[in-house]
Design a protein around this motif. Structure first.
Motif, PDB file in Angstrom:
ATOM      1  N   SER A   8       0.802  -1.223   0.000  1.00 33.77           N
ATOM      2  CA  SER A   8       0.000   0.000   0.000  1.00 33.77           C
ATOM      3  C   SER A   8       0.831   1.268   0.000  1.00 33.77           C
ATOM      4  CB  SER A   8      -0.941   0.007   1.207  1.00 33.77           C
ATOM      5  OG  SER A   8      -0.191   0.075   2.409  1.00 33.77           O
ATOM      6  N   GLN A   9       2.129   1.165   0.186  1.00 34.24           N
ATOM      7  CA  GLN A   9       2.970   2.350   0.286  1.00 34.24           C
ATOM      8  C   GLN A   9       3.763   2.646  -0.983  1.00 34.24           C
ATOM      9  OE1 GLN A   9       2.651   4.296   3.021  1.00 34.24           O
ATOM     10  NE2 GLN A   9       1.082   2.802   3.524  1.00 34.24           N
ATOM     11  N   SER A  10       3.610   1.852  -2.022  1.00 36.73           N
ATOM     12  CA  SER A  10       4.397   2.087  -3.230  1.00 36.73           C
ATOM     13  C   SER A  10       3.561   1.805  -4.466  1.00 36.73           C
ATOM     14  CB  SER A  10       5.648   1.218  -3.216  1.00 36.73           C
ATOM     15  OG  SER A  10       5.273  -0.131  -3.289  1.00 36.73           O
ATOM     16  N   ASN A  11       4.186   1.951  -5.589  1.00 41.40           N
ATOM     17  CA  ASN A  11       3.472   1.719  -6.837  1.00 41.40           C
ATOM     18  C   ASN A  11       3.928   0.415  -7.500  1.00 41.40           C
ATOM     19  OD1 ASN A  11       5.982   2.648  -7.500  1.00 41.40           O
ATOM     20  ND2 ASN A  11       5.298   3.989  -9.123  1.00 41.40           N
ATOM     21  N   ILE A  12       4.013  -0.635  -6.718  1.00 42.60           N
ATOM     22  CA  ILE A  12       4.360  -1.947  -7.244  1.00 42.60           C
ATOM     23  C   ILE A  12       3.206  -2.420  -8.125  1.00 42.60           C
ATOM     24  CG2 ILE A  12       4.764  -4.358  -6.635  1.00 42.60           C
ATOM     25  CD1 ILE A  12       6.096  -3.352  -4.065  1.00 42.60           C
ATOM     26  N   PRO A  13       3.499  -2.899  -9.330  1.00 48.41           N
ATOM     27  CA  PRO A  13       2.430  -3.380 -10.211  1.00 48.41           C
ATOM     28  C   PRO A  13       1.647  -4.532  -9.598  1.00 48.41           C
ATOM     29  CG  PRO A  13       4.481  -3.122 -11.413  1.00 48.41           C
ATOM     30  CD  PRO A  13       4.808  -2.953  -9.952  1.00 48.41           C
ATOM     31  N   VAL A  14       0.365  -4.597  -9.928  1.00 47.43           N
ATOM     32  CA  VAL A  14      -0.504  -5.686  -9.499  1.00 47.43           C
ATOM     33  C   VAL A  14      -0.108  -6.940 -10.262  1.00 47.43           C
ATOM     34  CG1 VAL A  14      -2.887  -6.518  -9.556  1.00 47.43           C
ATOM     35  CG2 VAL A  14      -2.407  -4.133  -8.965  1.00 47.43           C
ATOM     36  N   TYR A  15      -0.070  -8.073  -9.585  1.00 51.44           N
ATOM     37  CA  TYR A  15       0.220  -9.352 -10.221  1.00 51.44           C
ATOM     38  C   TYR A  15      -0.454 -10.449  -9.401  1.00 51.44           C
ATOM     39  CZ  TYR A  15       2.738 -12.809 -12.928  1.00 51.44           C
ATOM     40  OH  TYR A  15       3.058 -13.836 -13.784  1.00 51.44           O
ATOM     41  N   ILE A  16      -1.578 -10.978  -9.919  1.00 49.68           N
ATOM     42  CA  ILE A  16      -2.347 -12.013  -9.233  1.00 49.68           C
ATOM     43  C   ILE A  16      -2.483 -13.200 -10.179  1.00 49.68           C
ATOM     44  CG2 ILE A  16      -4.538 -12.616  -8.131  1.00 49.68           C
ATOM     45  CD1 ILE A  16      -4.928  -9.543  -7.696  1.00 49.68           C
ATOM     46  N   VAL A  17      -2.013 -14.365  -9.731  1.00 46.78           N
ATOM     47  CA  VAL A  17      -2.076 -15.578 -10.547  1.00 46.78           C
ATOM     48  C   VAL A  17      -3.226 -16.441 -10.045  1.00 46.78           C
ATOM     49  CG1 VAL A  17      -0.837 -17.656 -11.257  1.00 46.78           C
ATOM     50  CG2 VAL A  17       0.407 -15.507 -10.942  1.00 46.78           C
ATOM     51  N   MET A  18      -4.081 -16.877 -10.983  1.00 51.21           N
ATOM     52  CA  MET A  18      -5.169 -17.792 -10.672  1.00 51.21           C
ATOM     53  C   MET A  18      -4.975 -19.044 -11.522  1.00 51.21           C
ATOM     54  SD  MET A  18      -8.212 -15.003 -10.361  1.00 51.21           S
ATOM     55  CE  MET A  18      -7.728 -14.134 -11.830  1.00 51.21           C
ATOM     56  N   ASP A  19      -5.907 -19.969 -11.438  1.00 53.62           N
ATOM     57  CA  ASP A  19      -5.753 -21.221 -12.187  1.00 53.62           C
ATOM     58  C   ASP A  19      -5.593 -20.997 -13.686  1.00 53.62           C
ATOM     59  OD1 ASP A  19      -5.894 -22.695  -9.856  1.00 53.62           O
ATOM     60  OD2 ASP A  19      -8.054 -22.994 -10.008  1.00 53.62           O
ATOM     61  N   ASP A  20      -6.478 -20.221 -14.287  1.00 50.25           N
ATOM     62  CA  ASP A  20      -6.471 -20.036 -15.737  1.00 50.25           C
ATOM     63  C   ASP A  20      -6.110 -18.630 -16.195  1.00 50.25           C
ATOM     64  OD1 ASP A  20      -7.295 -22.692 -16.210  1.00 50.25           O
ATOM     65  OD2 ASP A  20      -9.381 -22.132 -15.813  1.00 50.25           O
ATOM     66  N   PHE A  21      -6.043 -17.689 -15.264  1.00 49.86           N
ATOM     67  CA  PHE A  21      -5.845 -16.292 -15.627  1.00 49.86           C
ATOM     68  C   PHE A  21      -4.770 -15.631 -14.778  1.00 49.86           C
ATOM     69  CE2 PHE A  21     -10.289 -17.413 -16.355  1.00 49.86           C
ATOM     70  CZ  PHE A  21     -10.385 -17.155 -17.718  1.00 49.86           C
ATOM     71  N   ILE A  22      -4.244 -14.549 -15.291  1.00 53.20           N
ATOM     72  CA  ILE A  22      -3.344 -13.678 -14.541  1.00 53.20           C
ATOM     73  C   ILE A  22      -3.924 -12.282 -14.617  1.00 53.20           C
ATOM     74  CG2 ILE A  22      -1.034 -12.656 -14.416  1.00 53.20           C
ATOM     75  CD1 ILE A  22       0.019 -15.241 -15.749  1.00 53.20           C
ATOM     76  N   LEU A  23      -4.096 -11.647 -13.477  1.00 51.75           N
ATOM     77  CA  LEU A  23      -4.499 -10.250 -13.419  1.00 51.75           C
ATOM     78  C   LEU A  23      -3.239  -9.461 -13.104  1.00 51.75           C
ATOM     79  CD1 LEU A  23      -7.702 -10.503 -11.192  1.00 51.75           C
ATOM     80  CD2 LEU A  23      -7.549 -10.597 -13.673  1.00 51.75           C
TER      81      LEU A  23
END
Length: 90
Positions: A8-23
């Motif tokens: 929450s304190q920086s601008n690190i890119p979002v990266y969420i891995v799921m079974d079939d998708f990546i957000l």
């Protein structure tokens, strides 16, 4: 496996891995000619309630850089198996 990276304190890119998708945060390199054509198609523009997007591909990549992953996000939905952008959320 689910993986979430967030700070929450920086601008690190979002990266969420799921079974079939990546957000993940969309980066300029994610904007290919195919993605640009898709984003500027009449069907997409109608769905976004826009008459046109006054960008060429270079300008769109520059616009993407404005999303700072702190106050403004452009989250891409990527197909994990095909490694391609299939949707987005801003």
């Amino acid at each position: 496996m689910h993986y979430l990276r967030w700070d929450s304190q920086s601008n690190i890119p979002v990266y969420i891995v799921m079974d079939d998708f990546i957000l993940k945060s969309v980066a300029p390199d994610d904007i290919t000619e195919e993605v640009f054509t898709w984003l500027t198609s009449p069907e997409m523009l109608r769905g976004l309630n826009l008459s046109s997007i006054p960008f060429n591909i270079f300008q769109l990549k520059e616009y993407i850089k404005r999303f700072d992953n702190y106050h403004n996000y452009f989250i891409g939905i990527f197909c994990k198996s095909k490694k391609c952008l299939i949707g987005f959320y801003t």
